[in-house]
Design a protein around this motif. Structure first.
Motif, mmCIF file in Angstrom:
data_model
loop_
_atom_site.group_PDB
_atom_site.id
_atom_site.type_symbol
_atom_site.label_atom_id
_atom_site.label_comp_id
_atom_site.label_asym_id
_atom_site.label_seq_id
_atom_site.Cartn_x
_atom_site.Cartn_y
_atom_site.Cartn_z
ATOM 1 N N CYS B 45 7.509 -5.689 1.607
ATOM 2 C CA CYS B 45 7.057 -6.713 0.810
ATOM 3 C C CYS B 45 8.471 -7.898 0.507
ATOM 4 O O CYS B 45 9.302 -7.210 -0.647
ATOM 5 C CB CYS B 45 6.091 -7.131 0.673
ATOM 6 S SG CYS B 45 4.611 -8.216 0.330
ATOM 7 N N HIS B 47 7.091 -9.279 -2.138
ATOM 8 C CA HIS B 47 6.817 -9.774 -3.471
ATOM 9 C C HIS B 47 7.625 -8.419 -4.623
ATOM 10 O O HIS B 47 8.684 -8.428 -4.901
ATOM 11 C CB HIS B 47 5.100 -9.156 -3.565
ATOM 12 C CG HIS B 47 4.846 -9.282 -4.940
ATOM 13 N ND1 HIS B 47 3.271 -8.189 -4.735
ATOM 14 C CD2 HIS B 47 5.055 -9.903 -6.014
ATOM 15 C CE1 HIS B 47 3.050 -8.320 -7.161
ATOM 16 N NE2 HIS B 47 3.932 -9.058 -7.297
ATOM 17 N N LYS B 48 7.123 -7.287 -3.522
ATOM 18 C CA LYS B 48 7.992 -5.808 -4.750
ATOM 19 C C LYS B 48 7.538 -4.949 -2.919
ATOM 20 O O LYS B 48 7.515 -3.471 -4.290
ATOM 21 C CB LYS B 48 6.820 -5.658 -5.600
ATOM 22 C CG LYS B 48 6.966 -6.058 -6.599
ATOM 23 C CD LYS B 48 6.148 -6.161 -7.988
ATOM 24 C CE LYS B 48 5.628 -7.123 -9.529
ATOM 25 N NZ LYS B 48 5.651 -6.217 -10.047
ATOM 26 N N LYS B 49 8.662 -5.135 -2.668
ATOM 27 C CA LYS B 49 8.937 -3.875 -1.446
ATOM 28 C C LYS B 49 7.411 -3.461 -1.414
ATOM 29 O O LYS B 49 8.057 -2.565 0.165
ATOM 30 C CB LYS B 49 9.924 -3.307 -2.017
ATOM 31 C CG LYS B 49 11.112 -4.482 -2.089
ATOM 32 C CD LYS B 49 12.064 -3.790 -1.888
ATOM 33 C CE LYS B 49 13.948 -5.051 -2.817
ATOM 34 N NZ LYS B 49 13.669 -6.010 -1.932
ATOM 35 N N GLY B 50 6.110 -3.460 -0.708
ATOM 36 C CA GLY B 50 5.592 -2.453 -0.416
ATOM 37 C C GLY B 50 5.546 -2.433 1.006
ATOM 38 O O GLY B 50 6.555 -2.982 1.902
ATOM 39 N N CYS B 64 -0.209 -6.716 2.512
ATOM 40 C CA CYS B 64 0.861 -5.977 2.494
ATOM 41 C C CYS B 64 -0.611 -5.184 1.177
ATOM 42 O O CYS B 64 -1.437 -5.442 0.605
ATOM 43 C CB CYS B 64 1.349 -6.485 1.569
ATOM 44 S SG CYS B 64 2.314 -4.766 -0.182
ATOM 45 N N LEU B 66 -0.339 -3.112 -0.902
ATOM 46 C CA LEU B 66 -0.207 -3.268 -2.463
ATOM 47 C C LEU B 66 -0.696 -4.227 -2.886
ATOM 48 O O LEU B 66 -1.310 -3.799 -4.374
ATOM 49 C CB LEU B 66 2.068 -3.195 -3.009
ATOM 50 C CG LEU B 66 2.156 -2.020 -2.561
ATOM 51 C CD1 LEU B 66 3.555 -1.483 -3.208
ATOM 52 C CD2 LEU B 66 1.819 -0.513 -2.766
ATOM 53 N N HIS B 67 -0.376 -5.471 -2.970
ATOM 54 C CA HIS B 67 -1.064 -6.685 -3.797
ATOM 55 C C HIS B 67 -1.007 -7.184 -2.899
ATOM 56 O O HIS B 67 -1.806 -8.534 -3.319
ATOM 57 C CB HIS B 67 -0.212 -6.765 -4.836
ATOM 58 C CG HIS B 67 1.296 -5.871 -5.709
ATOM 59 N ND1 HIS B 67 1.881 -5.839 -5.218
ATOM 60 C CD2 HIS B 67 0.684 -4.950 -6.238
ATOM 61 C CE1 HIS B 67 2.941 -4.927 -6.327
ATOM 62 N NE2 HIS B 67 1.456 -4.568 -7.037
ATOM 63 N N ASN B 68 -1.948 -6.727 -1.786
ATOM 64 C CA ASN B 68 -2.907 -7.834 -0.718
ATOM 65 C C ASN B 68 -1.429 -9.378 -0.412
ATOM 66 O O ASN B 68 -2.831 -10.632 -0.550
ATOM 67 C CB ASN B 68 -4.081 -8.490 -1.347
ATOM 68 C CG ASN B 68 -4.990 -7.450 -1.177
ATOM 69 O OD1 ASN B 68 -5.060 -6.226 -0.187
ATOM 70 N ND2 ASN B 68 -6.263 -7.201 -2.201
ATOM 71 N N TRP B 69 -0.746 -9.364 -0.950
ATOM 72 C CA TRP B 69 0.018 -10.516 0.315
ATOM 73 C C TRP B 69 0.063 -10.540 1.498
ATOM 74 O O TRP B 69 -0.451 -9.888 2.056
ATOM 75 C CB TRP B 69 1.825 -10.785 -0.009
ATOM 76 C CG TRP B 69 2.263 -10.807 -1.542
ATOM 77 C CD1 TRP B 69 1.467 -10.950 -2.990
ATOM 78 C CD2 TRP B 69 3.224 -12.055 -2.147
ATOM 79 N NE1 TRP B 69 1.989 -11.621 -4.157
ATOM 80 C CE2 TRP B 69 2.887 -11.976 -3.637
ATOM 81 C CE3 TRP B 69 4.263 -12.235 -1.379
ATOM 82 C CZ2 TRP B 69 4.000 -12.266 -3.658
ATOM 83 C CZ3 TRP B 69 5.475 -12.613 -1.929
ATOM 84 C CH2 TRP B 69 5.165 -13.124 -3.081
HETATM 85 S S1 FES Z 1 4.589 -5.560 -2.524
HETATM 86 FE FE1 FES Z 1 3.658 -6.280 -0.769
HETATM 87 S S2 FES Z 1 1.870 -7.385 -2.388
HETATM 88 FE FE2 FES Z 1 2.841 -6.806 -3.788
#
Ligand code: FES
Ligand code: FAD
Ligand code: HEM
Ligand code: HEM
Ligand code: SF4
Lengths: 814, 111
Positions: B45, B47-50, B64, B66-69
């Motif tokens: 992802c 964002h943070k590689k989810g 995603c 991890l944090h729903n992106w």
């Molecule tokens: S790593 Fe994908 S939404 Fe945070």
């Protein structure tokens, strides 16, 4: 002298081709026509009405003996060609050899018999020609006959509907998740299934056939999951295969079908092919419209005119009397595509247009196909629709129509539909009360008691008011659970129950979802509601689950997982600890942490190690601790009367008993319990979802505590004398929570909404209701009280789910 | 130039699901949507590689874990207010087999 034209296959494509050919130049060829069937060409499409008894064979003949005689066709019906000899330019059949100047192959296709044991038993038939139909009708004539149709596509459903009309007991086994998945999206598939089920046809989706059973004749069909369906007749309608072996033997180019160029010529310049047996531009066709285009092209080619076959857009319709459906084009979603969805739950109508750059590229319609032709025409011409976009979906007749009715759901409900579950109030009763003068929520509550208890049905009652009173009643703005719907969790739960909706597409259709397949907010919620309401019928949809529940482990911020084995009541043994230690070493676990719930947490596990690690833990008797689930997590205990000098009861034993009963159950949010052996409360029972404090005279059961973002002490539920009473209270409380809470509401939030008094009344005061709750919980647990790790760790599960799809790290760069 | 590699059968991925392909540049997530289209994007992802392959697939997008992106599978772009993009790879289905274009993956690894 005329050239010799030999045609193999007297079917729909060659029939049309001959008509076209004779129209252009009747004398160009001496035609010899071979047909494997002992009859000339007929309208194969109409076999379904013949099977249903709506038509006679005589009515569907397209070319009779007179026609063949008048056109000088030498008919060799009942005589299959067995070989093409390209060198000698002749074909071989039982009657000898026949020379040709030009040869046309039009052998169509054959039913695909799925490769399972017993597929050759008498009573197993395809659905391709009149002989198949006659074979079916022979069995259908017997009283109480049972038929199983394998395949829920166009052919299978036509066969099923026809056999039902013939009085048979019919079951359709379909491999995919919804009917006609190649032509319909899940919403339309659901409506179709509902219609056919309404006619008494039994439909089983996701059905993996394992074997066809029987000694001398077919007797039953066995599925992989062990279900058995009795059968006097099995119809194979799981697909068709182009009949191309003659061409293969003759060394012609054959892909999925016999390869032809734009003029219908095969890889041999004297041999042509058309119909379902060919592949043109990587496409094989299975409907007649494009085959008739091929017939035109080939007739021209054979008479020396240049003509080219162009791949057409193919639409599809099902010929089951009373079922209106239509689909055409590309109905997948995409960023560059937009969709317009119209649903009318009351009349069972679903229409979906797929647009790309202001043009229609796909259409799916169910229930009302009057405008299909109009949309199809615009799709073919690629008309720009931006000007009429807002009203497009209403069709050509519309101009100035009304907007969609947000109250369609309640309006569609029958009067007998139960709106208020607590007090058993039906829609009709509420409507009556409104007519008698109760025109607001308070009055309805007072007169009918609807929404007077837990209050979950308030939204629906308001909608009944609005749909009955019209403009006089203003519904408070609906707060949908996500962008896909305007309905609240409460509404959705009630409607699922009162309308007996048993699948996610069913809910989306009946409640007018604005998207075709939901989103990450509504799908997990709907999946939970299905599991909770229909534990025996509904199959858990893993693709609607969050990662943790799909993988049965907690995902961490770096994409690794944590694994927490269950330690019943917080009790463990040296053997278990050794197995955990061994696993930690074997899989290089970087962090081992003792949790607040009295479990050992192994953190930093790589995804691909999960199944092997679970198998190791399983062999030491350890099962999943569900530390990842919206379900029962832990029952924490203290050592109680076994060891502690203050202990009043066996708190550990009770905790273990509770955990053994409750584990594996899915709940709206996580559920944690604790049992302390005396009021000193070492197990911290008073901040749990359900806590038990042992006292000399028995057990104090309290509920709805929290120790998370909010801190809340539990509230007393009841004090009872025996362990069994504690267990009954706990099970009934959790089942009530499962049945009535919104997805993702912890018990304390739910109790705050419905009120402790109502909970007590349901669980404590009403003994009969308590017993019923416990019974329903047990029914659900008969499915879900099992270790998910054991299943997921099975060797056959590993390559499909846990391994990488492919490994290109070893692939050489060019 | 394309370099189509046959990686698996379409049936090997559940509808509305994903599996990963390991490459020397990290994992590529291969998605199958509810209507049987396939997409390949980096399994990380913006964002943070989810691990996007573990997200919930809806329509043409994945959320995603991890944090729903929400990431669009076709373009690799993050949707809504979030900004970011992942690499996408050419992929197609032919006769029930999934073909991934290895040209970029292999070329980049050689570089
Ligand atoms: S790593 Fe994908 S939404 Fe945070
Ligand atoms: C029950 C049913 C319902 C259908 N409904 C529809 C519909 O609603 N709409 C639609 O568009 N399409 C429908 N179809 C499909 C349509 O009938 C076919 O696409 C069409 O018949 C194909 O034409 P064809 O000439 O290629 O093959 P066919 O019509 O199958 O003709 C091929 C003929 O060749 C014969 N043959 C095969 N091998 C040999 C050999 N070696 N020697 C001599 N003869 C041989 C076969 O016995 C057969 O008679 C339906 C089909 C069925 C079975
Ligand atoms: C990566 C971070 C974390 C992981 C993997 C993790 C994991 C866990 C697990 C597996 C449990 C046991 C769950 C259960 O008993 O059902 C647990 C319990 C708990 N965690 Fe965490 N945790 C994390 C971070 C935190 C943080 C940051 C806090 C507080 C600031 C916290 C507070 C608690 C508490 C209080 C409990 C006990 C709850 C109870 O027993 O009711 N955790 N944690
Ligand atoms: C002589 C009396 C006591 C004995 C023998 C005792 C024993 C234990 C033991 C063995 C544990 C760890 C095992 C477990 O959690 O199950 C424990 C934990 C604990 N005890 Fe005690 N205890 C006593 C008194 C108390 C009292 C009076 C209190 C509080 C008023 C208390 C509070 C706690 C707490 C908060 C924990 C931690 C629970 C957890 O980690 O989940 N203990 N006690
Ligand atoms: S709760 Fe009471 S019985 Fe249990 S360990 Fe603590 S003091 Fe002992």
């Amino acid at each position: 002298m005329a050239q010799k034209l030999v045609v193999i296959g007297a079917g729909m494509a060659s029939g049309r081709m001959l008509e076209e050919l004779f129209a252009i130049d009747a004398g160009a060829y001496d035609v010899t026509l071979f047909g494997a069937e002992p009859r000339g060409n007929y309208n194969r499409i109409m076999l379904s009405p013949v099977l249903a008894g709506e038509k006679e064979y005589g009515e569907i003949i397209t070319h009779d003996a007179d026609w063949y005689r008048d056109n000088g066709v030498d008919c060799r019906f009942g005589e299959p060609v067995v070989k093409i000899d390209r060198k000698a330019k002749q074909v071989v059949s039982p009657g000898g050899v026949t020379p040709y100047d030009k040869l046309v192959i039009a052998t169509g296709s054959a039913s695909f018999f799925i490769p399972v044991q017993g597929n050759d038993l008498p009573g197993v038939v395809g659905f391709r020609d009149l002989d198949d139909v006659e074979a079916m009708l022979k069995v259908a004539g017997k009283p109480d006959g049972q038929a199983v149709v394998i395949g829920g596509g166009l052919l299978g459903l036509e066969a099923a509907a026809a056999l039902k009309q013939q009085g048979m007991d019919v079951t359709v086994l379909h491999l995919m998740g919804h009917l006609m998945e190649r032509q319909l999206d899940p919403a339309a598939g659901y409506l179709l299934q509902k219609e056919l089920e309404g006619r008494g046809i039994n439909i089983v989706c996701k059905a993996h056939t394992q074997a066809i059973l029987g000694k001398e004749h077919v007797e039953a069909v066995l599925l992989e999951d062990g279900q058995v369906f009795g059968a006097d007749l099995v119809v194979m309608a799981a697909g068709i295969r182009p009949e191309s072996w003659l061409a293969v033997d003759a060394g012609l180019r054959v892909e999925r079908g016999i390869w032809v160029d734009d003029t219908m010529q095969t890889s041999d310049p004297d041999i042509y092919a058309l119909g379902e047996c060919v592949e043109h531009d990587e496409v094989v066709y299975g409907l007649v419209a494009p085959l008739f285009d091929m017939a035109k092209v080939l007739a021209k080619t054979l008479t020396g005119t240049v003509a080219e076959f162009k791949a057409p857009v193919v639409s599809c319709q099902l010929k089951v009397t009373g079922v209106d459906l239509f689909s055409v084009g590309d109905f997948s979603q995409g960023d560059d595509r937009e969709e317009i969805v119209f649903r009318d739950p009351g009349r069972g109508i679903y229409k979906r247009l797929i647009l790309k750059e202001d043009r229609i590229i796909g259409v799916v319609m169910y229930g009302d196909t009057t405008d299909a032709g109009w949309f199809f025409e615009m799709l073919k011409t690629g008309e720009d629709i931006s000007d009429i976009r807002d009203t497009l979906i209403y069709g050509p007749a519309f101009q100035g129509g009304e907007a969609l009715d947000p109250l369609a759901v309640v309006a569609a409900m029958p009067d007998s539909a139960e709106i208020c579950g607590c007090n058993g109030v039906c829609k009709g009763t509420i409507v009556q009360a409104i007519h008698d003068g109760a025109t607001d929520l308070g009055a309805i509550k007072a007169v009918t008691k609807a929404s007077a208890s837990c209050g979950n049905c308030t939204g629906l009652v308001e909608q009944v008011l609005a749909s009955t009173l019209g403009d006089e009643f203003q519904v408070p703005t609906p707060s949908g659970i996500c962008g896909c719907t305007d309905h609240s969790h409460e509404d959705i739960r009630r409607v699922i129950k009162s309308q007996a909706l048993k699948s996610i597409p069913a809910v989306m259709q009946e409640m007018g979802w604005k998207t075709s397949c939901g989103c990450h907010i509504c799908r997990p919620a709907l999946n939970y509601y299905m599991i909770a309401e229909w534990p025996l019928e509904y199959a858990d949809d893993l693709q609607s689950r969050f990662v943790n529940e799909r993988n049965h482990a907690n995902i961490q911020k770096d994409g690794t997982y944590s694994v927490v084995p269950r330690m019943w009541g917080g009790i463990t043994t040296p053997q278990e600890l050794r197995a955990i230690a061994d696993a930690a070493e074997k899989y290089n676990v970087p962090t081992i942490h003792v949790t607040g719930g009295q479990r050992i947490d192994l953190l930093g596990i790589r995804r691909e190690d999960l199944p092997a690690m679970w198998a190791d833990l399983n062999s030491a008797g350890l099962v999943s601790g569900h530390a990842y689930s919206k379900g029962l997590r832990t029952v924490k205990t203290c050592v109680g009367s076994d060891h502690c000098r203050f202990g009043t009861q066996d708190s550990t034993g009770l905790g273990i008993k509770l955990e053994k009963i409750l584990w594996g159950s899915w709940t709206p949010h996580k559920v944690k319990l604790a049992v302390s052996g005396c009021p000193r409360n070492c197990a911290e029972a008073t901040c749990k979802d359900l806590g038990v404090i042992c006292v000399d005279s028995g057990y104090q059961v309290s509920v709805a505590g929290a120790a998370g973002m909010e801190l809340k002490e539990t509230e007393a539920l009841a004090t009872v004398a025996t362990e069994q009473e504690v267990i009954d209270l706990a099970v009934a409380f959790i089942q009530l929570y499962r049945e009535s809470a919104n997805y993702l509401d912890r018990p304390y939030k739910w109790v705050a909404k419905v009120g402790m008094d109502w909970v007590k009344q349901q669980v404590v005061e009403d003994a009969q209701n308590r017993a019923a709750l416990c019974e329903r919980f047990e029914i659900s647990q008969s499915v879900y009280r099992k270790d998910p790790w054991a299943e997921q760790a099975k060797p056959e599960y590993r390559p499909r789910k846990w391994a990488a799809l492919a490994d290109l790290t070893l692939e050489a760069a060019e | 130039m394309s370099n189509w590699i046959d990686i698996a059968a379409l049936e090997d991925i559940p509808p509305r699901g994903a599996r990963v392909v390991k490459t020397r540049l990290g994992c590529v997530a291969v998605f199958r949507t509810g209507d049987d289209r396939v997409f390949a994007i980096d399994d990380a992802c913006p964002h943070k590689k989810g691990p996007l392959s573990e997200g919930i697939v809806h329509g043409n997008a994945v959320t995603c874990p991890l944090h729903n992106w929400v990431i669009d599978l076709e373009t690799g772009m993050a949707q809504g207010a979030d900004e970011g993009r992942v690499n996408t790879y050419e992929i197609r289905v032919e006769q029930g087999r999934i073909l991934l274009d290895g040209a970029r993956l292999l070329a980049r690894s050689a570089a």
